[in-house]
Design a protein around this motif. Sequence first.
Motif, mmCIF file in Angstrom:
data_model
loop_
_atom_site.group_PDB
_atom_site.id
_atom_site.type_symbol
_atom_site.label_atom_id
_atom_site.label_comp_id
_atom_site.label_asym_id
_atom_site.label_seq_id
_atom_site.Cartn_x
_atom_site.Cartn_y
_atom_site.Cartn_z
ATOM 1 N N ASP A 1 1.568 -37.467 52.619
ATOM 2 C CA ASP A 1 2.553 -37.432 52.795
ATOM 3 C C ASP A 1 3.096 -38.423 53.337
ATOM 4 O O ASP A 1 3.948 -38.940 54.257
ATOM 5 N N ARG A 2 1.757 -39.540 53.353
ATOM 6 C CA ARG A 2 1.881 -40.840 53.527
ATOM 7 C C ARG A 2 1.505 -42.116 52.166
ATOM 8 O O ARG A 2 0.696 -41.507 51.522
ATOM 9 N N THR A 3 2.169 -43.016 52.095
ATOM 10 C CA THR A 3 2.066 -43.790 51.367
ATOM 11 C C THR A 3 0.730 -44.399 51.184
ATOM 12 O O THR A 3 0.055 -44.344 52.216
ATOM 13 N N THR A 4 0.534 -44.804 49.626
ATOM 14 C CA THR A 4 -1.247 -45.458 49.586
ATOM 15 C C THR A 4 -0.946 -46.686 50.698
ATOM 16 O O THR A 4 -2.556 -46.673 51.297
ATOM 17 N N TRP A 5 -0.204 -47.437 50.964
ATOM 18 C CA TRP A 5 -0.007 -48.941 51.993
ATOM 19 C C TRP A 5 -0.894 -48.626 52.791
ATOM 20 O O TRP A 5 -1.355 -48.566 53.912
ATOM 21 N N ASP B 1 3.314 -45.586 46.277
ATOM 22 C CA ASP B 1 3.664 -44.337 45.936
ATOM 23 C C ASP B 1 2.959 -43.414 47.474
ATOM 24 O O ASP B 1 1.635 -44.054 47.866
ATOM 25 N N VAL B 2 3.238 -42.050 47.659
ATOM 26 C CA VAL B 2 2.359 -41.130 48.344
ATOM 27 C C VAL B 2 1.401 -41.038 47.929
ATOM 28 O O VAL B 2 1.315 -40.529 46.745
ATOM 29 N N TYR B 3 0.413 -41.201 48.978
ATOM 30 C CA TYR B 3 -0.915 -40.631 48.032
ATOM 31 C C TYR B 3 -0.795 -38.724 47.748
ATOM 32 O O TYR B 3 -0.742 -37.774 48.363
ATOM 33 N N GLN B 4 -1.252 -39.292 46.593
ATOM 34 C CA GLN B 4 -1.714 -38.050 45.344
ATOM 35 C C GLN B 4 -2.760 -38.252 45.494
ATOM 36 O O GLN B 4 -3.110 -39.116 44.038
ATOM 37 N N LEU B 5 -3.359 -36.565 44.396
ATOM 38 C CA LEU B 5 -5.244 -37.129 43.990
ATOM 39 C C LEU B 5 -4.838 -36.975 42.805
ATOM 40 O O LEU B 5 -4.680 -36.138 42.213
#
Length: 245
Positions: A37-41, A132-136
């Motif tokens: 639920d956190r952005t890549t940044w 983008d939200v962190y997504q594997l």
Amino acid sequence: MTSIAQRVDPGLKIKASIEVGKRRYWKALASCAAFQDRTTWECLRVLHTDIVAVWNFHDPHGYLYSHDFRKLVVNMVDKLDVGPTTNPDRNVTVGLSTVGAIAGIVSVLAGPAVPIVVPIVASAVIAKWVYDVYQLSGVVLQRFIAYIVDLTLVLQTLYLVSDSRELSRRVIKLAVASYHASPTSGEVHNRIQGYDRRLTLLERADRDTLDKIIELMELYRIDAKEISAVRAQIPSVDSVPDEPW
């Protein structure tokens, strides 16, 4: 961390970075709940802070923690999407030859008293994927590996050119431009692009990802004696006024 910060051998600092990474987020990039639920940044900010802290540069203005410097690293990583830049079957030469190549580039770039141009920041627009939200995914893991390794090797180059003096924006740009122009940058990205592992087992994915980061850091790590052999070739940038990012 205090003990690590006192070490002056860049090779030891890379080893220290690896030890910190093992205890922090590098060992769980594929399954770390803290990134959900956190952005890549935001995720990259955590990794960035951990890595920079190990080197203990004389950075009273906080340039290495600034938005501008982090944007430089992100835009360098963004070049992964361009495609391979070197032949993966070619034998890679590392060690003193790598340091010598970077030193030669530094000598050319640092010579004239003109602003240093970093090609990867031709635009003020930062890469879209950092929001983008962190997504594997395989692509996400490749980018995280590239960020960790690129940042570490840029800091290694910065250690070579700063010679323990107070950091300026100019000398940081010099380190970024030199690393980006060196064969090492293309070789690192090519090896990361060739990193094809399955995400079916998270435990294995985590271990394989950490092993790949360590492999690349160790491969391009340089020792203090190698740096001292080429530092005399590099002109001082102290006398040149600082410049904007």
